[in-house]
Design a protein around this motif. Structure first.
Motif, PDB file in Angstrom:
ATOM      1  N   ASP A  78      -5.798   3.301  14.795  1.00 31.74           N
ATOM      2  CA  ASP A  78      -5.696   1.842  14.869  1.00 31.74           C
ATOM      3  C   ASP A  78      -6.611   1.132  13.881  1.00 31.74           C
ATOM      4  O   ASP A  78      -6.666  -0.090  13.856  1.00 31.74           O
ATOM      5  N   GLY A  79      -7.356   1.870  13.073  1.00 30.74           N
ATOM      6  CA  GLY A  79      -8.409   1.243  12.278  1.00 30.74           C
ATOM      7  C   GLY A  79      -7.966   0.752  10.913  1.00 30.74           C
ATOM      8  O   GLY A  79      -6.798   0.413  10.700  1.00 30.74           O
ATOM      9  N   SER A  80      -8.930   0.751   9.990  1.00 33.41           N
ATOM     10  CA  SER A  80      -8.687   0.231   8.645  1.00 33.41           C
ATOM     11  C   SER A  80      -7.680   1.117   7.897  1.00 33.41           C
ATOM     12  O   SER A  80      -7.836   2.343   7.864  1.00 33.41           O
ATOM     13  N   PRO A  81      -6.641   0.495   7.315  1.00 35.76           N
ATOM     14  CA  PRO A  81      -5.662   1.291   6.562  1.00 35.76           C
ATOM     15  C   PRO A  81      -6.315   2.005   5.372  1.00 35.76           C
ATOM     16  O   PRO A  81      -5.935   3.131   5.034  1.00 35.76           O
ATOM     17  N   THR A  82      -7.317   1.355   4.776  1.00 34.23           N
ATOM     18  CA  THR A  82      -8.010   1.992   3.645  1.00 34.23           C
ATOM     19  C   THR A  82      -8.660   3.293   4.104  1.00 34.23           C
ATOM     20  O   THR A  82      -8.501   4.341   3.462  1.00 34.23           O
ATOM     21  N   LEU A  83      -9.371   3.232   5.230  1.00 34.11           N
ATOM     22  CA  LEU A  83     -10.044   4.445   5.717  1.00 34.11           C
ATOM     23  C   LEU A  83      -9.035   5.500   6.140  1.00 34.11           C
ATOM     24  O   LEU A  83      -9.266   6.696   5.968  1.00 34.11           O
ATOM     25  N   ARG A  84      -7.890   5.033   6.675  1.00 36.90           N
ATOM     26  CA  ARG A  84      -6.878   6.015   7.068  1.00 36.90           C
ATOM     27  C   ARG A  84      -6.329   6.741   5.836  1.00 36.90           C
ATOM     28  O   ARG A  84      -6.163   7.954   5.840  1.00 36.90           O
ATOM     29  N   ASP A  85      -6.097   5.981   4.777  1.00 37.60           N
ATOM     30  CA  ASP A  85      -5.634   6.603   3.524  1.00 37.60           C
ATOM     31  C   ASP A  85      -6.664   7.600   3.002  1.00 37.60           C
ATOM     32  O   ASP A  85      -6.319   8.714   2.584  1.00 37.60           O
ATOM     33  N   ILE A  86      -7.920   7.158   3.036  1.00 37.49           N
ATOM     34  CA  ILE A  86      -9.005   8.026   2.560  1.00 37.49           C
ATOM     35  C   ILE A  86      -8.986   9.331   3.350  1.00 37.49           C
ATOM     36  O   ILE A  86      -9.097  10.419   2.785  1.00 37.49           O
ATOM     37  N   PHE A  87      -8.787   9.213   4.664  1.00 35.76           N
ATOM     38  CA  PHE A  87      -8.774  10.403   5.507  1.00 35.76           C
ATOM     39  C   PHE A  87      -7.577  11.288   5.167  1.00 35.76           C
ATOM     40  O   PHE A  87      -7.704  12.502   4.963  1.00 35.76           O
ATOM     41  N   MET A  88      -6.388  10.641   5.100  1.00 30.10           N
ATOM     42  CA  MET A  88      -5.165  11.407   4.857  1.00 30.10           C
ATOM     43  C   MET A  88      -5.205  12.131   3.520  1.00 30.10           C
ATOM     44  O   MET A  88      -4.655  13.208   3.369  1.00 30.10           O
ATOM     45  N   GLU A  89      -5.847  11.502   2.539  1.00 30.72           N
ATOM     46  CA  GLU A  89      -5.908  12.127   1.210  1.00 30.72           C
ATOM     47  C   GLU A  89      -7.044  13.144   1.101  1.00 30.72           C
ATOM     48  O   GLU A  89      -7.323  13.664   0.019  1.00 30.72           O
ATOM     49  N   GLY A  90      -7.716  13.402   2.218  1.00 32.53           N
ATOM     50  CA  GLY A  90      -8.785  14.406   2.212  1.00 32.53           C
ATOM     51  C   GLY A  90     -10.015  13.957   1.456  1.00 32.53           C
ATOM     52  O   GLY A  90     -10.728  14.785   0.880  1.00 32.53           O
ATOM     53  N   ARG A  91     -10.267  12.633   1.445  1.00 29.97           N
ATOM     54  CA  ARG A  91     -11.407  12.158   0.661  1.00 29.97           C
ATOM     55  C   ARG A  91     -12.580  11.686   1.523  1.00 29.97           C
ATOM     56  O   ARG A  91     -13.640  11.343   0.991  1.00 29.97           O
TER      57      ARG A  91
END
Ligand code: F0G
Length: 522
Positions: free
Chosen positions: A444-457
């Motif tokens: 439910d959080g920040s889309p930026t952080l979710r992208d960062i997570f999904m991209e393994g960063r």
């Protein structure tokens, strides 16, 4: 001065770019104990607490004074570094010390062979294991061929095959329809030779990591590293850690049968001897690069039993877990599981020599192997002597105890933090000074952080934040990029651990508030 651009231009363009994005593109020009220094863009020196620890190679810290003294004495004393084809006395000493340690721990005798890096130690173990397995197969084949010869002579002299066995042999050797008994003995021999030459099976574990040379890479589970080069090596069967049924299935699939005809009770009988064609089972007792996952001791013990029953060697890759980091020289000592091979690297040279070693149970050591494998750089006096001094320093400074005590303390602190932030930290794993901290994604959080997570960063972003904002150096594990791995030197102090914890608490706050901006702007 800013970091040199030569590295990006001539060595690592992509990596330097990636490090630049997360603020990890520093040049460390000085190190002492658990501290290292770089110069910021403004030219000012910054000191950093090193919790990355050379991915496990600086257990005794950077430039340990006793090791530096020893290195200087060796160099100024004109020690012969490259005395190939001579008696390598220092290699012998190191071998004796490691072997004696394992003898005390396991009751077995071990030979100690040297290499120059972790991956090369894995290669060495692969070759030594395959060489020994093959020698066993050859011996079985030789025995059977002797039996077959004697039986074919007996057949020619008129002795008869047991009823049904002639047909069984005909079925076994394709095309044996109207062959004479003498021809069938020849066909059986060819059948056995083909069976004995079958490629071996190698067993590894999911999440396993054993280095990146073409052979070792096949045992490294991460597809991103392995798949581009998989045409080059022997395929490995990967098992789920803990899944004994999968191990049993692999053992059954590896079975090879050789056939003999023996003279017994007045007639000739067809007989089968089956063996498992597994060249080795490789395991890290704590999977390091895969995310700091300790293996279950019960599982490893069951694999040990299967190794004995099916005559394949259990290779314990302790390149990450060994040299005392977990509180004992080998982590397997705590598990109470015996390996046929043990591998050491990383801190063995005290971060001042590149050296790795494998310990081979005499039962798996073929004396001829030493004539077939060698390296210009292996067994050199300098590295061997440094490794011996590393063992001295470990004894005199109580490094095993320090790793156990400090690891326990750090573990308690981190688990407390995890309990305060269960929405941010999924789990704290590891033993001694080998600890992993896995962060959880937020739906439910920040889309930026979710992208960062999904991209393994995420782990890299956290590493950049901790380094630039708090002067703390960590890194994620390569194959589990949301897991921060902590591998500090045994010299790490309580104040330094406290600083790490305070900084990690801030990371947790930021992640709880899902404030991507704060994590990336410092
Ligand atoms: N085996 C294990 C268990 C390792 O962790 C490593 C390296 C190797 C073998 C290969 O050693 O790099 O000296 O050739 N581990 C790294 C890591 C790089 O991320 O921990 P190497």
């Amino acid at each position: 001065a800013p970091p040199s651009t030569d590295y990006a231009t001539y060595c690592q363009p992509r990596l330097t770019e990636m490090m630049g994005i997360v603020g990890l593109d520093k040049h460390y020009f000085q190190g002492e104990g658990s501290r290292i220094r770089y110069r910021g863009a403004d030219g000012a020196e910054r000191e950093v607490i090193d919790f990355l620890g050379g991915y496990g190679s600086t257990l005794l810290g950077h430039n340990h004074p006793e090791l530096i003294r020893h290195a200087i004495a060796n160099l100024q004393g004109n020690m012969v570094h490259h005395g190939q084809l001579s008696v390598r006395a220092h290699a012998g000493q190191l071998g004796r010390r490691l072997s004696e340690h394992l003898h005390a721990a396991t009751g077995r005798r071990f030979m100690v062979l040297q290499a120059n890096s972790g991956a090369e130690a894995v290669e060495l173990a692969l070759k030594a294991a395959e060489f020994a397995k093959r020698a066993r197969i050859s011996q079985a084949l030789k025995r059977i061929e002797t039996e077959l010869y004697a039986s074919s002579c007996a057949a020619q002299a008129g002795k008869r095959l047991r009823a049904g066995d002639l047909e069984a042999i005909r079925a076994l050797v394709a095309g044996g329809g109207d062959a004479s008994p003498a021809e069938l003995f020849g066909a059986l021999e060819r059948y056995n030779r083909r069976a004995a030459a079958a490629r071996p099976m190698l067993l590894g574990l999911r999440r396993g990591f054993h280095g990146k040379t073409t052979g070792a890479l096949q045992l490294t589970h991460n597809e991103a590293y392995r798949a581009p080069f998989e045409r080059l090596g022997t395929p490995v069967r990967f098992l789920d850690p803990g899944d004994l049924a999968a191990a049993d299935e692999a053992i059954a699939d590896s079975e090879v049968s050789l056939y003999s005809v023996t003279d017994s009770a007045g007639e000739l009988r067809l007989s089968k001897s089956a063996f498992s064609n597994i060249a080795a089972f490789f395991a890290e007792p704590i999977q390091g690069e895969g995310g700091i996952h300790p293996l279950d001791a019960g599982y490893l013990q069951r694999i040990r039993e299967r190794a004995d029953r099916h005559d394949f060697p259990l290779v314990l890759d302790e390149i990450q877990t060994g040299m005392g980091r977990t509180g004992t020289l080998f982590y397997a000592e705590q598990l109470g599981v015996r390996g046929d091979f043990y591998l050491l690297g990383k801190s063995l040279g005290g971060a001042l020599a590149k050296i790795s070693a494998i310990m081979v149970d005499e039962q798996w050591y073929e004396p001829d192997f030493g004539l077939l494998h060698s390296s210009t750089f292996a067994e050199d006096d300098y590295s061997s002597s440094m490794a011996c001094r590393v063992l001295d320093v470990m004894a005199s400074e109580g490094i095993l105890q320090q790793c156990a005590d400090k690891g326990r303390l750090l573990g308690v602190m981190l688990r407390e933090l995890q309990q305060r932030y269960p929405d941010v930290i999924r789990e704290v794993r590891g033993v001694g000074l080998l600890i992993g901290l896995e962060f959880v994604p937020r739906e439910d959080g920040s889309p930026t952080l979710r992208d960062i997570f999904m991209e393994g960063r995420l782990g890299y972003i956290i590493a950049g934040y901790l380094l630039n904002k708090h002067g703390i150096r960590v890194a994620p594990t390569l194959s589990s990029p949301a897991t921060i791995r902590l591998e500090p030197s045994a010299l790490i102090g309580p104040d330094e651990c406290r600083r790490l914890l305070d900084a990690l608490a801030l990371v947790c706050e930021i992640l709880r508030r899902q404030n991507a901006y704060e994590l990336t702007n410092y």
